[in-house]
Scaffold this active site. Structure first.
Site, PDB file in Angstrom:
ATOM      1  N   ASN A  11      37.347  49.452  35.059  1.00 39.92           N
ATOM      2  CA  ASN A  11      38.697  49.858  35.461  1.00 39.92           C
ATOM      3  C   ASN A  11      39.441  50.244  34.188  1.00 39.92           C
ATOM      4  OD1 ASN A  11      41.307  50.114  36.337  1.00 39.92           O
ATOM      5  ND2 ASN A  11      41.583  47.958  36.891  1.00 39.92           N
ATOM      6  N   LYS A  13      42.297  51.503  33.906  1.00 39.25           N
ATOM      7  CA  LYS A  13      43.760  51.334  34.010  1.00 39.25           C
ATOM      8  C   LYS A  13      44.456  52.588  33.450  1.00 39.25           C
ATOM      9  CE  LYS A  13      43.036  46.378  33.925  1.00 39.25           C
ATOM     10  NZ  LYS A  13      43.533  45.051  33.596  1.00 39.25           N
ATOM     11  N   HIS A  98      44.923  45.735  43.156  1.00 36.42           N
ATOM     12  CA  HIS A  98      44.819  45.131  41.830  1.00 36.42           C
ATOM     13  C   HIS A  98      46.079  44.308  41.551  1.00 36.42           C
ATOM     14  CE1 HIS A  98      44.521  44.560  37.516  1.00 36.42           C
ATOM     15  NE2 HIS A  98      43.235  44.785  37.663  1.00 36.42           N
ATOM     16  N   GLU A 100      47.860  43.973  39.051  1.00 42.05           N
ATOM     17  CA  GLU A 100      48.947  44.668  38.347  1.00 42.05           C
ATOM     18  C   GLU A 100      49.812  45.445  39.338  1.00 42.05           C
ATOM     19  OE1 GLU A 100      46.362  46.507  35.481  1.00 42.05           O
ATOM     20  OE2 GLU A 100      46.043  44.542  34.560  1.00 42.05           O
ATOM     21  N   GLU A 168      39.659  38.232  40.600  1.00 40.51           N
ATOM     22  CA  GLU A 168      40.236  38.374  39.256  1.00 40.51           C
ATOM     23  C   GLU A 168      41.396  37.390  39.107  1.00 40.51           C
ATOM     24  OE1 GLU A 168      39.338  42.582  37.584  1.00 40.51           O
ATOM     25  OE2 GLU A 168      41.216  42.677  38.697  1.00 40.51           O
ATOM     26  N   GLY A 174      43.001  40.312  30.613  1.00 35.15           N
ATOM     27  CA  GLY A 174      43.523  40.772  29.336  1.00 35.15           C
ATOM     28  C   GLY A 174      43.950  39.672  28.383  1.00 35.15           C
ATOM     29  N   SER A 213      38.763  39.327  31.468  1.00 37.73           N
ATOM     30  CA  SER A 213      38.232  39.042  30.125  1.00 37.73           C
ATOM     31  C   SER A 213      36.705  38.967  30.086  1.00 37.73           C
ATOM     32  CB  SER A 213      38.858  37.762  29.555  1.00 37.73           C
ATOM     33  OG  SER A 213      40.248  37.943  29.378  1.00 37.73           O
TER      34      SER A 213
HETATM   35  P1  13P Z   1      40.256  42.788  31.421  1.00 43.12           P
HETATM   36  O1  13P Z   1      38.751  42.932  31.499  1.00 43.12           O
HETATM   37  O2  13P Z   1      40.889  43.671  30.388  1.00 43.12           O
HETATM   38  O3  13P Z   1      40.665  41.351  31.343  1.00 43.12           O
HETATM   39  O4  13P Z   1      40.831  43.352  32.823  1.00 43.12           O
HETATM   40  C1  13P Z   1      40.266  42.909  34.007  1.00 43.12           C
HETATM   41  C2  13P Z   1      40.808  43.741  35.103  1.00 43.12           C
HETATM   42  O5  13P Z   1      41.969  43.660  35.439  1.00 43.12           O
HETATM   43  C3  13P Z   1      39.898  44.678  35.771  1.00 43.12           C
HETATM   44  O6  13P Z   1      40.457  45.191  36.934  1.00 43.12           O
END
Ligand code: 13P
Length: 253
Positions: A11, A13, A98, A100, A168, A174, A213
């Site tokens: 992803n 983003k 997601h 976010e 997740e 992150g 992560s």
């Molecule tokens: P990270 O791997 O940067 O922690 O992000 C995970 C994520 O949100 C994938 O959708």
């Protein structure tokens, strides 16, 4: 019943310009028969790169996907994109719900449910994201939060070729933090039980990805956990070397 073939999904983003195409080309070059024999590989770039990447990936074992969809097919929805448009641009899957988007845009489980139906309507697989906050984990409600998200986000009629769940934990995204292997095993096992209870044998074939992560240094341990059928990777999916190293850590089955 064999376990599902793992999926390693990136992803990106809100990252990536046309200049990033070299990384994507390196991912395609690194997707050897040995590697894609172990895991399916999907990259979800920003929509601006979708057609470009789909063209690069044509004829390769790497698939491309999108990060969100609108629920309607077309119409007066300035700035939005329909699942049909994403499919037309070359996507085979789309991430929905997601954390976010749930946090920044107040996306509800009902919206995620509707987006999943839109994805299926357009022939896309839906990767539905669920996961608890740090406060919910500390309060001991992580399992009930994920249960509620699954119950309300996942539509009836799900099949193992068009539904993927990504667990997740929000506090792991992150941050460099990850749950213990025991906590991941417990949550994934519980998600599996819920999918089987609801969808019967189809539920056994649905992929449950871990996200948060995930990186080359922890991929071997996490991807070997029962009912972890691959990963949804953010930061470490932007570099071909890291992304391919994670995919290479999928245990041979
Ligand atoms: P990270 O791997 O940067 O922690 O992000 C995970 C994520 O949100 C994938 O959708």
């Amino acid at each position: 019943m064999p376990t599902p073939k793992p999926l390693i999904a990136g992803n990106w983003k809100m990252n990536g310009l046309r200049a990033s195409k070299g990384e994507f080309e390196a991912m395609i070059a690194g997707a050897t028969p040995e590697l894609v024999g172990r895991a399916d590989i999907l990259v979800c770039p920003p929509v601006t790169l979708l057609t470009l990447f789909a063209d690069f990936a044509a004829g390769s074992p790497v698939s491309v996907g999108a990060q969100d969809t609108h629920t309607e097919t077309f119409g007066a929805y300035t700035g939005f994109l329909s699942a049909e448009m994403l499919a037309d641009a070359g996507a085979s899957a789309v991430i929905v719900g997601h954390s976010e988007r749930r946090a920044i845009l107040d996306e509800t489980d009902a919206m995620v449910h509707a987006k999943t139906l839109a994805a299926w309507r357009a022939g896309l697989a839906a990767i539905i994201c669920v996961g608890e906050t740090r406060a919910e984990r500390d309060a001991g409600t992580a399992v009930s939060v994920v249960e509620r998200q699954l119950a309300h986000s996942v539509p009836d009629g799900a099949t193992d070729d068009r539904l993927v769940i990504a667990y997740e934990p929000i506090w792991a995204i992150g941050t460099g933090l990850t749950p213990t292997s025991a906590d991941i095993e417990y949550m994934h096992g519980h998600i599996r039980d819920l999918l089987v209870a609801r969808f019967g044998v189809e539920g056994r074939g649905m992929r449950i990805l871990y996200g948060g992560s995930l990186k080359p240094s922890n991929a071997k341990e996490i991807l070997a956990i029962p009912n972890v059928d691959g990963g949804l990777i953010g930061g470490a999916s932007l570099k071909a070397a890291d992304f391919l190293a994670i995919a290479s850590a999928v245990p041979a089955r």
